[in-house]
Motif scaffolding. Structure first.
Motif, PDB file in Angstrom:
ATOM      1  N   ILE A   1       0.844  -1.197   0.000  1.00 20.77           N
ATOM      2  CA  ILE A   1       0.000   0.000   0.000  1.00 20.77           C
ATOM      3  C   ILE A   1       0.879   1.247   0.000  1.00 20.77           C
ATOM      4  O   ILE A   1       0.654   2.204  -0.743  1.00 20.77           O
ATOM      5  N   TYR A   2       1.921   1.184   0.806  1.00 21.72           N
ATOM      6  CA  TYR A   2       2.849   2.310   0.898  1.00 21.72           C
ATOM      7  C   TYR A   2       3.511   2.571  -0.462  1.00 21.72           C
ATOM      8  O   TYR A   2       3.606   3.710  -0.918  1.00 21.72           O
ATOM      9  N   LEU A   3       3.933   1.483  -1.107  1.00 22.27           N
ATOM     10  CA  LEU A   3       4.570   1.605  -2.412  1.00 22.27           C
ATOM     11  C   LEU A   3       3.614   2.237  -3.428  1.00 22.27           C
ATOM     12  O   LEU A   3       3.981   3.152  -4.172  1.00 22.27           O
ATOM     13  N   VAL A   4       2.369   1.739  -3.425  1.00 24.06           N
ATOM     14  CA  VAL A   4       1.367   2.273  -4.349  1.00 24.06           C
ATOM     15  C   VAL A   4       1.152   3.767  -4.105  1.00 24.06           C
ATOM     16  O   VAL A   4       1.098   4.574  -5.032  1.00 24.06           O
ATOM     17  N   MET A   5       1.090   4.150  -2.822  1.00 27.09           N
ATOM     18  CA  MET A   5       0.884   5.573  -2.502  1.00 27.09           C
ATOM     19  C   MET A   5       2.043   6.420  -2.992  1.00 27.09           C
ATOM     20  O   MET A   5       1.859   7.499  -3.563  1.00 27.09           O
ATOM     21  N   LEU A   6       3.238   5.921  -2.759  1.00 32.97           N
ATOM     22  CA  LEU A   6       4.428   6.673  -3.142  1.00 32.97           C
ATOM     23  C   LEU A   6       4.487   6.854  -4.660  1.00 32.97           C
ATOM     24  O   LEU A   6       4.678   7.962  -5.167  1.00 32.97           O
ATOM     25  N   LEU A   7       4.271   5.756  -5.360  1.00 30.48           N
ATOM     26  CA  LEU A   7       4.362   5.808  -6.821  1.00 30.48           C
ATOM     27  C   LEU A   7       3.242   6.649  -7.425  1.00 30.48           C
ATOM     28  O   LEU A   7       3.460   7.389  -8.376  1.00 30.48           O
ATOM     29  N   SER A   8       2.028   6.537  -6.842  1.00 28.72           N
ATOM     30  CA  SER A   8       0.952   7.318  -7.449  1.00 28.72           C
ATOM     31  C   SER A   8       1.094   8.806  -7.121  1.00 28.72           C
ATOM     32  O   SER A   8       0.652   9.655  -7.895  1.00 28.72           O
ATOM     33  N   THR A   9       1.728   9.128  -5.991  1.00 24.25           N
ATOM     34  CA  THR A   9       1.993  10.544  -5.705  1.00 24.25           C
ATOM     35  C   THR A   9       2.945  11.119  -6.755  1.00 24.25           C
ATOM     36  O   THR A   9       2.710  12.186  -7.317  1.00 24.25           O
ATOM     37  N   ILE A  10       4.005  10.366  -7.021  1.00 25.61           N
ATOM     38  CA  ILE A  10       4.967  10.831  -8.026  1.00 25.61           C
ATOM     39  C   ILE A  10       4.303  10.916  -9.397  1.00 25.61           C
ATOM     40  O   ILE A  10       4.473  11.892 -10.129  1.00 25.61           O
ATOM     41  N   ALA A  11       3.495   9.896  -9.717  1.00 26.64           N
ATOM     42  CA  ALA A  11       2.802   9.901 -11.012  1.00 26.64           C
ATOM     43  C   ALA A  11       1.866  11.102 -11.126  1.00 26.64           C
ATOM     44  O   ALA A  11       1.759  11.720 -12.183  1.00 26.64           O
ATOM     45  N   ALA A  12       1.197  11.428  -9.998  1.00 26.93           N
ATOM     46  CA  ALA A  12       0.267  12.559 -10.022  1.00 26.93           C
ATOM     47  C   ALA A  12       0.997  13.856 -10.356  1.00 26.93           C
ATOM     48  O   ALA A  12       0.530  14.663 -11.155  1.00 26.93           O
ATOM     49  N   PHE A  13       2.167  14.046  -9.749  1.00 27.46           N
ATOM     50  CA  PHE A  13       2.914  15.278 -10.002  1.00 27.46           C
ATOM     51  C   PHE A  13       3.454  15.334 -11.423  1.00 27.46           C
ATOM     52  O   PHE A  13       3.744  16.393 -11.934  1.00 27.46           O
ATOM     53  N   GLN A  14       3.624  14.158 -12.005  1.00 27.04           N
ATOM     54  CA  GLN A  14       4.205  14.145 -13.349  1.00 27.04           C
ATOM     55  C   GLN A  14       3.164  13.950 -14.442  1.00 27.04           C
ATOM     56  O   GLN A  14       3.526  13.790 -15.603  1.00 27.04           O
ATOM     57  N   ALA A  15       1.881  13.960 -14.088  1.00 27.37           N
ATOM     58  CA  ALA A  15       0.832  13.732 -15.088  1.00 27.37           C
ATOM     59  C   ALA A  15       0.980  14.712 -16.243  1.00 27.37           C
ATOM     60  O   ALA A  15       1.207  15.898 -16.038  1.00 27.37           O
ATOM     61  N   PHE A  16       0.870  14.199 -17.435  1.00 29.35           N
ATOM     62  CA  PHE A  16       1.094  15.032 -18.613  1.00 29.35           C
ATOM     63  C   PHE A  16       0.071  14.697 -19.695  1.00 29.35           C
ATOM     64  O   PHE A  16      -0.814  15.479 -19.993  1.00 29.35           O
ATOM     65  N   ASP A  17       0.202  13.474 -20.252  1.00 30.34           N
ATOM     66  CA  ASP A  17      -0.708  13.123 -21.351  1.00 30.34           C
ATOM     67  C   ASP A  17      -2.151  12.982 -20.890  1.00 30.34           C
ATOM     68  O   ASP A  17      -3.071  13.190 -21.668  1.00 30.34           O
ATOM     69  N   ALA A  18      -2.327  12.663 -19.588  1.00 30.53           N
ATOM     70  CA  ALA A  18      -3.691  12.573 -19.066  1.00 30.53           C
ATOM     71  C   ALA A  18      -4.398  13.909 -19.244  1.00 30.53           C
ATOM     72  O   ALA A  18      -5.524  13.981 -19.739  1.00 30.53           O
ATOM     73  N   PHE A  19      -3.729  14.974 -18.848  1.00 27.33           N
ATOM     74  CA  PHE A  19      -4.335  16.307 -18.938  1.00 27.33           C
ATOM     75  C   PHE A  19      -4.470  16.746 -20.398  1.00 27.33           C
ATOM     76  O   PHE A  19      -5.503  17.256 -20.810  1.00 27.33           O
ATOM     77  N   LEU A  20      -3.408  16.530 -21.155  1.00 29.36           N
ATOM     78  CA  LEU A  20      -3.436  16.934 -22.560  1.00 29.36           C
ATOM     79  C   LEU A  20      -4.590  16.243 -23.281  1.00 29.36           C
ATOM     80  O   LEU A  20      -5.339  16.863 -24.026  1.00 29.36           O
ATOM     81  N   GLY A  21      -4.729  14.942 -23.012  1.00 28.59           N
ATOM     82  CA  GLY A  21      -5.788  14.175 -23.658  1.00 28.59           C
ATOM     83  C   GLY A  21      -7.169  14.607 -23.205  1.00 28.59           C
ATOM     84  O   GLY A  21      -8.065  14.828 -24.019  1.00 28.59           O
ATOM     85  N   MET A  22      -7.351  14.761 -21.898  1.00 28.21           N
ATOM     86  CA  MET A  22      -8.675  15.116 -21.378  1.00 28.21           C
ATOM     87  C   MET A  22      -9.110  16.509 -21.816  1.00 28.21           C
ATOM     88  O   MET A  22     -10.287  16.774 -21.985  1.00 28.21           O
ATOM     89  N   TYR A  23      -8.155  17.417 -21.967  1.00 27.46           N
ATOM     90  CA  TYR A  23      -8.531  18.768 -22.413  1.00 27.46           C
ATOM     91  C   TYR A  23      -8.726  18.806 -23.925  1.00 27.46           C
ATOM     92  O   TYR A  23      -9.109  19.826 -24.480  1.00 27.46           O
ATOM     93  N   GLY A  24      -8.392  17.702 -24.575  1.00 26.77           N
ATOM     94  CA  GLY A  24      -8.517  17.674 -26.036  1.00 26.77           C
ATOM     95  C   GLY A  24      -7.619  18.702 -26.689  1.00 26.77           C
ATOM     96  O   GLY A  24      -7.932  19.257 -27.735  1.00 26.77           O
ATOM     97  N   ALA A  25      -6.464  18.955 -26.050  1.00 32.52           N
ATOM     98  CA  ALA A  25      -5.579  19.998 -26.566  1.00 32.52           C
ATOM     99  C   ALA A  25      -4.581  19.394 -27.551  1.00 32.52           C
ATOM    100  O   ALA A  25      -4.101  18.287 -27.359  1.00 32.52           O
ATOM    101  N   LEU A  26      -4.309  20.142 -28.601  1.00 37.81           N
ATOM    102  CA  LEU A  26      -3.332  19.673 -29.585  1.00 37.81           C
ATOM    103  C   LEU A  26      -1.927  19.752 -29.028  1.00 37.81           C
ATOM    104  O   LEU A  26      -1.087  18.911 -29.268  1.00 37.81           O
TER     105      LEU A  26
END
Lengths: 448, 294
Positions: free
Chosen positions: B211-236
Motif C-alpha cells: 500500500i505504501y509503495l502504491v501511494m508513493l508511486l501514485s503521488t509521483i505519477a500525479a505530479f508528473q501527469a502530462f498526457d492525461a491532462f493533454l488528452g482530457m482537455y482535447g488539446a493539440l
C-alpha cells in the motif's frame, strides 16, 4: 596505480562520448549573439553558384502531408550533384524535435514551419537572411506579395513560403436552396452575414437548433482575428509592438462573434464537437456558412464529395474595407549550415518557387502557390469550390497576415486563452480585453 | 588491484557511462540552465537568480502547482483505497474473479488517447452520458471539463486517472494479499475474529508495504501527469491548455519547447523536483508508524 590508470581510461572514454554528442557540423564562422533583427549570416556569393556537389539535409514536418513527394523527387532528379537526405517527423512533434536539433547543432539545412515561428527563429539568429538571395535570383513581379510574408520591418527575409492559405466565405448551397434564400455575393458585408445567419438558423419543435447559419469558430484565423479586423479594430498596431485589444472597435468586433455564438445563430463548441468538427458540420449541412481555409477543401472533397457548395470572398468590414487573413508555411535555411549547403538549399528553394514545382503545389489543393504563373493553373481547375477566384482575388486585394512577429507564438496563446474564457461565459468581452492587454504588452516588450 | 577488478570496471562501464551521459549530465546541466537565459540557439546568458525570482512571482506556476496538489489529493487516496477494496474482493475465492481482474486491468492497457476521447464524451456538457443521467434525475447539467471552477475540471480529470490506474495498483496489492498465510486467517477465525477484524488486524498490516509503495508511486505519477491532462482537455499541444487548468509539467513543456525559454522552464522543473522530494520525505516520515516489514 593501476586503479588510477583505469579511472583515467574510463574518464577519457566518457569525455570522448560527451564530445561526440556536442559536435558542430558547420565550417562557417560561429555566430555571436545577434541582436534583434540582425543576422549573423554571410551574404551569398555574387553570382549564382555553379552546380557543385553538396550535401543537403531537408526537414519535412508531417512528411509528405504538407509538401509533395513529386517536388522533392523532381529536385533530386534535376540536381544529381546534390546529395539529399530527408528528415521527417509528424507535424505535431516536429517543433520539439527541431528545437532539440537546433540546440544540438544538428538541425537540417532547410526546413518548413509556420511563418510566425520562422520570424522568431530569425530574431534568434537561427535563420539565414534570404533578402540578398531573392534580390540576386528572383523577379518579385513573378510572385504575389505573400512571397515576403517573413519580411521584417528592418528588411530581413527569414523564409520563403511553400504556399499560403487564405480564407473565403464558403456556403452550403443545399441549405440556402432549402431555405429559399439567395446565395452570398462578393459584395456582402458582415452585417449581411449576421442577418442571413439568423434567417438560416433552424430549430426543431423543442427549440433545439438543427441547422446553424454560420460556423462560429473561435480560432485565430477563422474566428477572432477576422472579426476584429472587420470592425476596424486591430490585434497589434502597425509596428507590431503595441497591444490594441482595448480599442473600442476591437471590442465591438469580438462582441459580434461572441453574440452570434451566445444568441444561437453561430455554432457553439459543444455542437461542433458532437458533429465532428467545423469542416464536417459545414459539409453535412448542419452549418450553412463557414470561413473556410483554402486547404480545408481537400478534406471536404475527399470525405464529402457530394456536398453542393462554393465560396465567395470574405465579406467587407464595417468601413467597406475587406480583410483576408492568410496563414503561411515557409521554408528557412539554417544560418549554421556550411556555405555549400546554404547554396544547395537555395537551389532547392528556387526550384520550389519555380513554375514547375508551384504548379504541383497548386494541383495539390492544400495551399495556394505564391508563383503567379502557377496560380493560373487554378483557372482551369474544375474541382470544388468552382469560384477559386474568391481566394486568389481575395488575397491579392486584401490579404493580411495574423499580425505575425517574433513573439507571435507566445502572445497568440494568451489571447486564445482569454477568448476561450469569454466564449465559455466566464468573463465579458470588456474584462477579457483588459486582461489580454495586461498580458500581451509585457510579451511584446520582451519582459515576459 | 587484482586482475579481475579490471573486468568489473569494464563490464560496468556501459552503465556508468550511460548514467553519467544521460542522467547525471542533463541533471546538472538543467540546474545550470536555470540560472541563465537560453533560447536553445545562442549561448546561455548568465542571469543569476532572475528566473527563480520570477518563478515566485509567476501566477501561472502557482496556479499549476495548486492544481496538481489538488489533483494528487483526490487521486492518491481514492486510487489507493479503491484498489485495496477491489483487491480484497478479488482475493476471496469468488467465481469469475479472473474476469473481474481482467476488467479492472483493461483501462491500464488502453492508450491515453482512446481513454481521453471516451471520457471527454461522457463528460460532454450537452451530449454526455453523465449529464444525461443527471438530467433524468432532475439535476441541472454540469460543465465538467470547461467549468469556471478549476477544482471541478481538475477533479474530473482525477476521476479518469483513478479509473485508469486502479488496475495497476490492484495487481500490486493482490500480490501482497496472496502472500498472507491462509493458516493465520484460519486460526484467527477459530479464535472468533470476524471478517472486519481479520482485514484490519491481519491483512492490512501484512499488505501495508505494498500500500505504501502504491501511494508513493501514485503521488509521483500525479505530479508528473502530462498526457492525461493533454488528452482530457482535447488539446493539440500544451499551448492550447487554459492557464487555470494548467499543471506544472504542461507549463514546463510549453515554456521549454514551444516558447524556447529554457531558463524559466529549468527553474520550474527544479522547483517541481524539490516539491516532489518534500512530499516523498513527508510520506517516509510517517512510514514507520503504519508500514510493517516483518
Amino acid at each position: 596505480m593501476k586503479r588510477l590508470t583505469l579511472s583515467i581510461v574510463v574518464l577519457l572514454l566518457c569525455t570522448v562520448v560527451l564530445a561526440a554528442c556536442s559536435s558542430s557540423n558547420d565550417k562557417s564562422e560561429p555566430s555571436g549573439t545577434p541582436s534583434a533583427g540582425a543576422s549573423a549570416t554571410s551574404a551569398p556569393s555574387e553570382s549564382a553558384p555553379a552546380a557543385k556537389s553538396a550535401k543537403l539535409k531537408i526537414g519535412l514536418p508531417g512528411a509528405y502531408d504538407v509538401t509533395s513527394k513529386e517536388i522533392i523527387d523532381g529536385f533530386i532528379a534535376k540536381f544529381p550533384n546534390i546529395k539529399v537526405e530527408l528528415q521527417d517527423a509528424p507535424w505535431g512533434d516536429f517543433t520539439s524535435k527541431i528545437a532539440t536539433q537546433i540546440a544540438g547543432g544538428t538541425s537540417p539545412d532547410v526546413w518548413l514551419q509556420e511563418n510566425a515561428v520562422i520570424l522568431g527563429y530569425g530574431k534568434r539568429g537561427v535563420a539565414e537572411d534570404l533578402a540578398p538571395y531573392i534580390q540576386r535570383d528572383l523577379q518579385d513581379g513573378n510572385y504575389i506579395d505573400t512571397l515576403f510574408a517573413a519580411k521584417t520591418p528592418e528588411g530581413n527575409v527569414w523564409g520563403v513560403p511553400h504556399g499560403t492559405n487564405p480564407i473565403a466565405l464558403a456556403y452550403n448551397k443545399k441549405v440556402f436552396d432549402d431555405a429559399g434564400i439567395p446565395y452570398p455575393t462578393d459584395d456582402w458585408t458582415y452585417d449581411d452575414l449576421i442577418e442571413t445567419s439568423k434567417k438560416l438558423t433552424k430549430k426543431d419543435d423543442k427549440g433545439n437548433v438543427q441547422i446553424y447559419g454560420f460556423v462560429g469558430s473561435i480560432s485565430i484565423t477563422q474566428g477572432w482575428f477576422p472579426w476584429i479586423k472587420q470592425a476596424g479594430g486591430q490585434a497589434l498596431d502597425e509596428t507590431k509592438t503595441k497591444s490594441m485589444f482595448s480599442d473600442p472597435k476591437t471590442v465591438a468586433g469580438l462582441q459580434s462573434l461572441v453574440n452570434g455564438i451566445n444568441d444561437g445563430y453561430f455554432t457553439n463548441g459543444d455542437f461542433l464537437t458532437a458533429n465532428g468538427g467545423d469542416v464536417q458540420s459545414f459539409a453535412e449541412g448542419k452549418a450553412a456558412m463557414y470561413f473556410l481555409q483554402y486547404g480545408n477543401q481537400v478534406s471536404i472533397n475527399g470525405n464529402f464529395p457530394d456536398t453542393n457548395w462554393d465560396v465567395v470572398k470574405i465579406p467587407k468590414g464595417a468601413e467597406g474595407k475587406r480583410y483576408v487573413p492568410t496563414v503561411t508555411n515557409a521554408w528557412l535555411i539554417s544560418s549554421k549550415a556550411s556555405q555549400d549547403s546554404k547554396d544547395a538549399a537555395w537551389e532547392f528553394l528556387k526550384y520550389y518557387l519555380s513554375d514547375e514545382a508551384q504548379a504541383i503545389v497548386a494541383k495539390s489543393g492544400s495551399t495556394l502557390p505564391v508563383n503567379k504563373t502557377a496560380l493560373q493553373v487554378l483557372d482551369g481547375d474544375t474541382s470544388k469550390p468552382l469560384n477559386k477566384k474568391a481566394f486568389t482575388d481575395g488575397i491579392a486585394e486584401a490579404g493580411v497576415t495574423l499580425d505575425e512577429n517574433a513573439t507571435w507564438n507566445e502572445w497568440r496563446i494568451v489571447v486564445q486563452q482569454v477568448v476561450n474564457e469569454i466564449v465559455d461565459g466566464n468573463m465579458t468581452v470588456e474584462e477579457g480585453v483588459k486582461e489580454i492587454d495586461a498580458k500581451v504588452q509585457p510579451i511584446l516588450d520582451g519582459k515576459s | 588491484m587484482q586482475k579481475q577488478g579490471y573486468w568489473g570496471y569494464l563490464f560496468t562501464a556501459p552503465f556508468v557511462i550511460n548514467i553519467i551521459l544521460f542522467i547525471a549530465f542533463p541533471i546538472f546541466f538543467s540546474a545550470y540552465i536555470s540560472f541563465t537565459h537560453w533560447d536553445l540557439f545562442n549561448p546561455p546568458e548568465w542571469v543569476g537568480l532572475d528566473n527563480w525570482v520570477r518563478l515566485f512571482k509567476q501566477d501561472s506556476f502557482w496556479v499549476s502547482l495548486r492544481n496538481v496538489l489538488f489533483f494528487a489529493l483526490i487521486f492518491v487516496p481514492l486510487q489507493t483505497i479503491l484498489a485495496f477494496v477491489v483487491a480484497y474482493m478479488l482475493n476471496q475465492s469468488l467465481r469469475g474473479s479472473t474476469v473481474f481482474r481482467l476488467l479492472y486491468f483493461m483501462p491500464v492497457v488502453t492508450p491515453w488517447i482512446a481513454s481521453a476521447l471516451l471520457w471527454a464524451w461522457l463528460y460532454n456538457y450537452k451530449f454526455g452520458m453523465i449529464n444525461w443521467l443527471l438530467e433524468s434525475l432532475g439535476v441541472d447539467p454540469v460543465k465538467w471539463l470547461d467549468s469556471k471552477y478549476w477544482w471541478l475540471t481538475i477533479g474530473s480529470v482525477a476521476i479518469v486517472n483513478v479509473w485508469k490506474g486502479i488496475g495497476d495498483s490492484m495487481i500490486a496489492m493482490l500480490a501482497g494479499m496472496q502472500n498472507v498465510p491462509k493458516e493465520v486467517l484460519e486460526s484467527a477465525e477459530i479464535d472468533g475474529a470476524n471478517k472486519w477484524k481479520q482485514l484490519t488486524k491481519i491483512v492490512f498490516p501484512l499488505v501495508s508495504p505494498m500500500i505504501y509503495l502504491v501511494m508513493l508511486l501514485s503521488t509521483i505519477a500525479a505530479f508528473q501527469a502530462f498526457d492525461a491532462f493533454l488528452g482530457m482537455y482535447g488539446a493539440l499541444d500544451a499551448g492550447s491548455v487554459q492557464e487555470r487548468n494548467m499543471v506544472p509539467n504542461l507549463l514546463i513543456y510549453r515554456d521549454a519547447f514551444l516558447l524556447t525559454k529554457m531558463g524559466p522552464a529549468s527553474a520550474m522543473a527544479w522547483a517541481l523536483f524539490v516539491i516532489i522530494l518534500a512530499f516523498t520525505l513527508f510520506q517516509r516520515y510517517f512510514e514507520k508508524r503504519w508500514v510493517h516489514y516483518d
